[in-house]
Design a protein around this motif. Structure first.
Motif, short mmCIF file in Angstrom:
data_model
loop_
_atom_site.label_atom_id
_atom_site.label_comp_id
_atom_site.label_asym_id
_atom_site.label_seq_id
_atom_site.Cartn_x
_atom_site.Cartn_y
_atom_site.Cartn_z
N ALA A 180 60.60 74.91 22.40
CA ALA A 180 61.99 74.41 22.39
C ALA A 180 62.73 74.90 21.16
N VAL A 195 70.44 70.54 23.90
CA VAL A 195 69.35 70.06 24.75
C VAL A 195 68.00 70.51 24.19
N SER A 196 67.91 71.78 23.76
CA SER A 196 66.66 72.31 23.22
C SER A 196 66.23 71.54 21.97
N LEU A 202 65.17 67.97 22.78
CA LEU A 202 63.85 68.04 23.40
C LEU A 202 62.78 68.29 22.33
#
Length: 292
Positions: free
Chosen positions: A29, A213-214, A217
């Motif tokens: 990620a 988002v990465s 996460l």
């Protein structure tokens, strides 16, 4: 062996392997987030962990500090741990993920030396062989050269592994004093966030939705990995499960190949084998020395 004890060891092994899986996916990620400064990535990881730690502190009504004598140990663990995280994040961005992961795994061998020097723990010839073999493995992974641009990521990765080794030593000292584990995680998350947040005011870069988002996460996976590794050592002693922590290296190498077409070089593979072999050596040596 007692069946109940054997069941706990199995649970510990499962948890430590799941921890390695989470940390390996966290590295994926981080890499997927792209060209974001390592400090900025570290802020996300630490702030999410801090929120979770605060929740546990409030739920358990755990004070920020119970023994002032442990304050400098908590601070030392947090600062050295932050160095370890920053070194790992930079390495993941600039190296093969498998290479970055194996360089981080030098930390237990550094901790052996530090524990012998600062905590006066026993250091035998087997420990000396393991430490020498592990650092020899690092040489095979790094492949020293006068090319500063190529060497910089490896040196930063090594510095991160050494920082993590010092952090493990502080953890060992805190464990001797039976310090609360949740408090240790809280201090690490809080101090590392304070260290890295100011960077956002000077050199932060805007992020796309995919990058947000990465990074979210990555933070969640880091928190999950921390929970699993904590549970692992709750179920079983390090001598019974520590060797399985190297599963992270295997996961990282696999994900590096699947997602980024990263294939470790021949000399890197030799380094992997050396470092993991030294970990296995210590695993069996410690089991033989300590009673069941």
């Amino acid at each position: 062996m007692n069946p109940d004890r054997n069941d706990k060891i199995v649970r510990g092994i499962i948890c430590i392997i799941l921890s390695g899986l989470c940390f390996s996916l966290m590295n994926v990620a981080i890499r997927t987030a792209g060209d974001i400064p390592s400090m900025q990535k570290c802020v996300f990881r630490n702030s999410i962990a801090l929120i979770i730690a605060i929740g546990y502190m409030l739920k358990g009504r755990i004070p920020v500090m119970s023994d002032k004598r442990n304050g400098w140990l908590l601070l030392g663990r947090a600062v050295c741990g932050t160095i370890g995280v920053l070194g790992n994040y930079y390495a993941v961005d600039h190296m093969n993920i498998g290479d970055a992961s194996i360089m981080n795994k030098i930390s237990p061998f550094v901790a052996l030396c530090c524990a012998a020097i600062f905590l006066k723990e026993r250091f035998t010839w087997v420990h000396l062989i393991a430490v020498a073999g592990a650092f020899a493995g690092c040489v095979f992974v790094v492949q020293p050269s006068p090319d500063l641009a190529r060497m910089t990521p490896f040196m930063i990765a090594l510095a991160g592994g050494i920082g993590a080794g010092f952090a493990l030593t502080f953890l060992r000292a805190l464990g001797r004093r039976e310090e609360n584990g949740t408090r240790v995680i809280f201090w690490f998350s809080a101090v590392s966030t304070l260290i890295t947040v100011p960077f956002l005011f000077f050199n932060a870069v805007p992020m796309s939705l995919n990058q947000w988002v990465s990074m979210l996460l990555a933070g969640l996976l880091a928190a999950a990995g921390q929970v699993f590794i904590t549970r692992a050592y709750y179920y079983a002693a390090p001598r019974n499960i520590s060797v399985f922590d190297f599963s992270q290296v295997l996961f990282s190498a696999l994900f590096g190949f699947l997602f980024f077409s990263g294939i470790p070089g021949g000399t890197s593979v030799i380094g992997y084998i050396l470092i993991i072999s030294m970990g296995v050596l210590l695993f069996f040596y410690n089991k033989r020395r300590q009673p069941e």
